[in-house]
Write an enzyme that holds these catalytic residues in place. Structure first.
Site, PDB file in Angstrom:
ATOM      1  N   CYS A   1       0.630  -1.422   0.217  1.00  0.00           N
ATOM      2  CA  CYS A   1       0.080   0.028   0.121  1.00  0.00           C
ATOM      3  C   CYS A   1       1.315   0.952  -0.466  1.00  0.00           C
ATOM      4  CB  CYS A   1      -1.162   0.079   1.331  1.00  0.00           C
ATOM      5  SG  CYS A   1      -2.443  -1.173   1.662  1.00  0.00           S
TER       6      CYS A   1
ATOM      7  N   HIS B   1      -4.104   6.710   0.509  1.00  0.00           N
ATOM      8  CA  HIS B   1      -3.870   5.653   0.892  1.00  0.00           C
ATOM      9  C   HIS B   1      -5.889   5.304   0.805  1.00  0.00           C
ATOM     10  CE1 HIS B   1      -4.265   1.219   0.397  1.00  0.00           C
ATOM     11  NE2 HIS B   1      -4.163   1.126   1.272  1.00  0.00           N
TER      12      HIS B   1
ATOM     13  N   ASN C   1      -9.783  -1.268  -2.099  1.00  0.00           N
ATOM     14  CA  ASN C   1      -8.562  -0.940  -2.136  1.00  0.00           C
ATOM     15  C   ASN C   1      -7.510  -1.715  -3.208  1.00  0.00           C
ATOM     16  OD1 ASN C   1      -5.799  -1.031  -0.557  1.00  0.00           O
ATOM     17  ND2 ASN C   1      -6.566  -1.527   1.210  1.00  0.00           N
TER      18      ASN C   1
HETATM   19  N1  ACO Z   1     -18.981 -10.353   5.541  1.00  0.00           N
HETATM   20  C1  ACO Z   1     -19.401 -10.855   7.119  1.00  0.00           C
HETATM   21  N2  ACO Z   1     -19.284 -10.909   8.057  1.00  0.00           N
HETATM   22  C2  ACO Z   1     -17.551 -10.777   7.925  1.00  0.00           C
HETATM   23  C3  ACO Z   1     -16.426 -10.580   7.144  1.00  0.00           C
HETATM   24  C4  ACO Z   1     -17.741 -10.242   5.642  1.00  0.00           C
HETATM   25  N3  ACO Z   1     -17.065  -9.840   4.785  1.00  0.00           N
HETATM   26  N4  ACO Z   1     -14.993 -10.497   7.421  1.00  0.00           N
HETATM   27  C5  ACO Z   1     -15.410 -10.489   8.529  1.00  0.00           C
HETATM   28  N5  ACO Z   1     -16.968 -10.905   9.078  1.00  0.00           N
HETATM   29  C6  ACO Z   1     -17.407 -11.879  10.513  1.00  0.00           C
HETATM   30  C7  ACO Z   1     -16.032 -11.994  11.323  1.00  0.00           C
HETATM   31  O1  ACO Z   1     -16.186 -14.069  10.502  1.00  0.00           O
HETATM   32  C8  ACO Z   1     -16.648 -12.146  12.490  1.00  0.00           C
HETATM   33  O2  ACO Z   1     -17.688 -12.835  13.307  1.00  0.00           O
HETATM   34  P1  ACO Z   1     -17.838 -13.196  14.846  1.00  0.00           P
HETATM   35  O3  ACO Z   1     -17.996 -11.959  15.043  1.00  0.00           O
HETATM   36  O4  ACO Z   1     -19.562 -14.304  13.857  1.00  0.00           O
HETATM   37  O5  ACO Z   1     -16.192 -13.792  14.595  1.00  0.00           O
HETATM   38  C9  ACO Z   1     -17.490 -10.563  12.621  1.00  0.00           C
HETATM   39  O6  ACO Z   1     -17.380 -10.601  11.008  1.00  0.00           O
HETATM   40  C10 ACO Z   1     -15.785  -9.529  13.165  1.00  0.00           C
HETATM   41  O7  ACO Z   1     -14.715  -9.746  12.763  1.00  0.00           O
HETATM   42  P2  ACO Z   1     -13.902  -8.858  12.738  1.00  0.00           P
HETATM   43  O8  ACO Z   1     -12.247  -9.111  11.924  1.00  0.00           O
HETATM   44  O9  ACO Z   1     -13.281  -8.694  14.529  1.00  0.00           O
HETATM   45  O10 ACO Z   1     -14.546  -7.549  11.845  1.00  0.00           O
HETATM   46  P3  ACO Z   1     -13.722  -5.953  12.365  1.00  0.00           P
HETATM   47  O11 ACO Z   1     -14.615  -5.362  13.547  1.00  0.00           O
HETATM   48  O12 ACO Z   1     -12.639  -6.172  13.186  1.00  0.00           O
HETATM   49  O13 ACO Z   1     -13.648  -5.466  10.759  1.00  0.00           O
HETATM   50  C11 ACO Z   1     -12.247  -5.047   9.032  1.00  0.00           C
HETATM   51  C12 ACO Z   1     -13.118  -6.183   9.938  1.00  0.00           C
HETATM   52  C13 ACO Z   1     -13.302  -4.352   8.039  1.00  0.00           C
HETATM   53  C14 ACO Z   1     -10.955  -5.555   8.516  1.00  0.00           C
HETATM   54  C15 ACO Z   1     -11.731  -4.072  10.135  1.00  0.00           C
HETATM   55  O14 ACO Z   1     -10.852  -4.845  10.967  1.00  0.00           O
HETATM   56  C16 ACO Z   1     -10.882  -2.951   9.646  1.00  0.00           C
HETATM   57  O15 ACO Z   1     -11.096  -2.472   8.959  1.00  0.00           O
HETATM   58  N6  ACO Z   1      -9.293  -3.290   9.855  1.00  0.00           N
HETATM   59  C17 ACO Z   1      -8.510  -2.786   9.000  1.00  0.00           C
HETATM   60  C18 ACO Z   1      -7.534  -3.114   7.839  1.00  0.00           C
HETATM   61  C19 ACO Z   1      -7.927  -2.889   7.149  1.00  0.00           C
HETATM   62  O16 ACO Z   1      -8.836  -1.731   6.776  1.00  0.00           O
HETATM   63  N7  ACO Z   1      -7.224  -3.371   5.264  1.00  0.00           N
HETATM   64  C20 ACO Z   1      -7.464  -2.970   4.628  1.00  0.00           C
HETATM   65  C21 ACO Z   1      -6.555  -3.525   3.402  1.00  0.00           C
HETATM   66  S1  ACO Z   1      -4.901  -2.666   4.383  1.00  0.00           S
HETATM   67  C22 ACO Z   1      -4.469  -1.759   4.222  1.00  0.00           C
HETATM   68  O17 ACO Z   1      -4.719  -1.146   3.168  1.00  0.00           O
HETATM   69  C23 ACO Z   1      -4.034  -1.228   5.308  1.00  0.00           C
END
Ligand code: ACO
Length: 349
Positions: free
Chosen positions: A114, A276, A306
């Protein structure tokens, strides 16, 4: 010493629009979950077998070259940033060089995910401001959809990413009041596996301190792709989303403030921040923290997802086409991503 200016900019996104609802056909997810957690409504996917990271990069490059008022033959160095190259090796730089028909010029590949575009911009800046090159072509491109896990197992990663490419042509200027004022690059390898695409690779689990991927029994070779990786489907990206979020919201503001402070500015002086496009929630957090108005930041992750190394040049180009970047504006670019790596650039347009 010259300053380095962006003389031309272009982007290319594939035609195929994939909505959140389209993804619900292949995995257990929902439009509401994706929008609430990431801000993404849709993304683009490249045409398999017809398009590639290099071909999309070449399309973006052609636009940037034309807008710079030069021809491909004038390009004297190529830098290509991607985490999803056409081949394991050689990199996309030489493939774009071939597509543009400009043999002999140097072609460098950047592997900083990224932050790849910012790292590439900083490298280009060093070449241009010293007078070594006059037209550096910098491209960020990704074909994520070719390497994502479209089963429910991969949903936390797969819904976030999209395909596309962006490019700039960088030229020297004697005007000390325009161009790149400074770039700032950082990394912390302690987080290497937190956001990673480990296989195929030669590590055999060594960096992780595990035998998770299993070297084969024979005396020599064979770790890039093993039967065990294949059997376990251990060839997809993995991400600890919450760990990424936590560090991203700390490093983004830090590196933006570093760029501003170096040049004697404050957030109020920014005309446009192009972060980004990792996740809309991350961008909004940064915006709130720096107290930026809505017109001081440009986001387009809603439409494209992204696109990693391509996200900054795509968003910057879109903002420029919309008239949001004008001569004399103070533009800040900032990135954070896998490595972890992060960086910023401050530009007087
Ligand atoms: N659809 C539905 N449910 C989902 C999905 C999906 N696509 N993905 C995960 N879940 C579920 C999980 O299985 C989990 O279920 P459970 O509670 O039954 O176990 C629940 O949703 C919560 O999962 P988490 O991983 O804890 O979800 P979180 O609230 O952390 O959201 C996310 C995930 C969006 C990735 C968040 O952590 C985030 O925004 N992180 C930042 C990372 C990021 O933005 N990365 C981008 C790429 S990296 C970069 O460019 C720098």
């Amino acid at each position: 010493m010259y300053r380095t200016k962006i003389a031309g900019i272009g982007y290319y996104v594939p035609e195929k629009v994939v909505t959140n609802n389209d993804l619900t056909r292949v995995m257990d997810t929902s439009d509401e979950w994706i929008i609430e957690r990431t801000g993404i409504h849709e993304r683009r996917y490249a045409k398999k077998h017809e398009e590639s990271t290099a071909t999309m990069g070449a399309e973006a490059a052609k636009i940037a070259i034309e807008r710079a008022g030069i021809t491909a033959q004038d390009v004297d160095f190529i830098i290509f940033a991607t985490l999803s190259p056409d081949y394991f090796f050689p990199g996309c730089g030489v493939l774009v060089q071939r597509l543009l028909g400009i043999p002999n010029v140097g072609a460098l590949d950047v592997r900083n995910q990224c932050s790849g575009f910012i790292y590439g911009l900083s490298v280009a800046d060093q070449f241009v401001k010293t007078g070594m090159y006059k037209n550096v072509l910098l491209i960020g491109g990704e074909f994520h959809s070719a390497g994502l896990d479209f089963s429910t197992r991969g949903r936390n990663v797969t819904v976030i990413f999209g395909d596309g490419a962006g490019a700039v042509v960088l030229q020297p200027t004697e005007d000390q009041d325009t161009g790149i004022l400074s770039t700032h690059l950082h990394a912390d390898g302690n987080y290497a596996e937190v956001l990673s695409y480990i296989n195929p690779g030669c590590h055999g689990g060594v960096h992780l301190g595990t035998e998770r991927f299993g070297y084969p029994e024979q005396e020599f070779g064979g770790a890039f792709l093993t039967q065990k990786m294949w059997d376990d489907q251990d060839y997809y990206p993995n991400m600890d989303g919450q760990a990424v979020f936590k560090v991203a919201v700390q490093k983004f503001p830090e590196v933006i403030l570093e760029a501003l402070k170096t040049n004697g500015f404050t957030p109020a002086d920014i005309d446009l921040l192009v972060p980004h496009q990792a996740n809309l929630r991350i961008s909004q957090f940064v915006q709130r923290l720096l107290k930026l108005r809505d017109d001081q930041i440009h986001n387009n992750i809603q439409k494209y997802g992204n696109t990693t190394a391509a996200s900054i040049p795509i968003a910057l180009c879109e903002a420029w086409e919309m008239g949001k970047v004008k001569p004399g504006d103070l533009v800040c670019l900032a990135a954070f991503g896998s490595g972890f790596t992060w960086g910023s650039a401050l530009i007087r347009w």
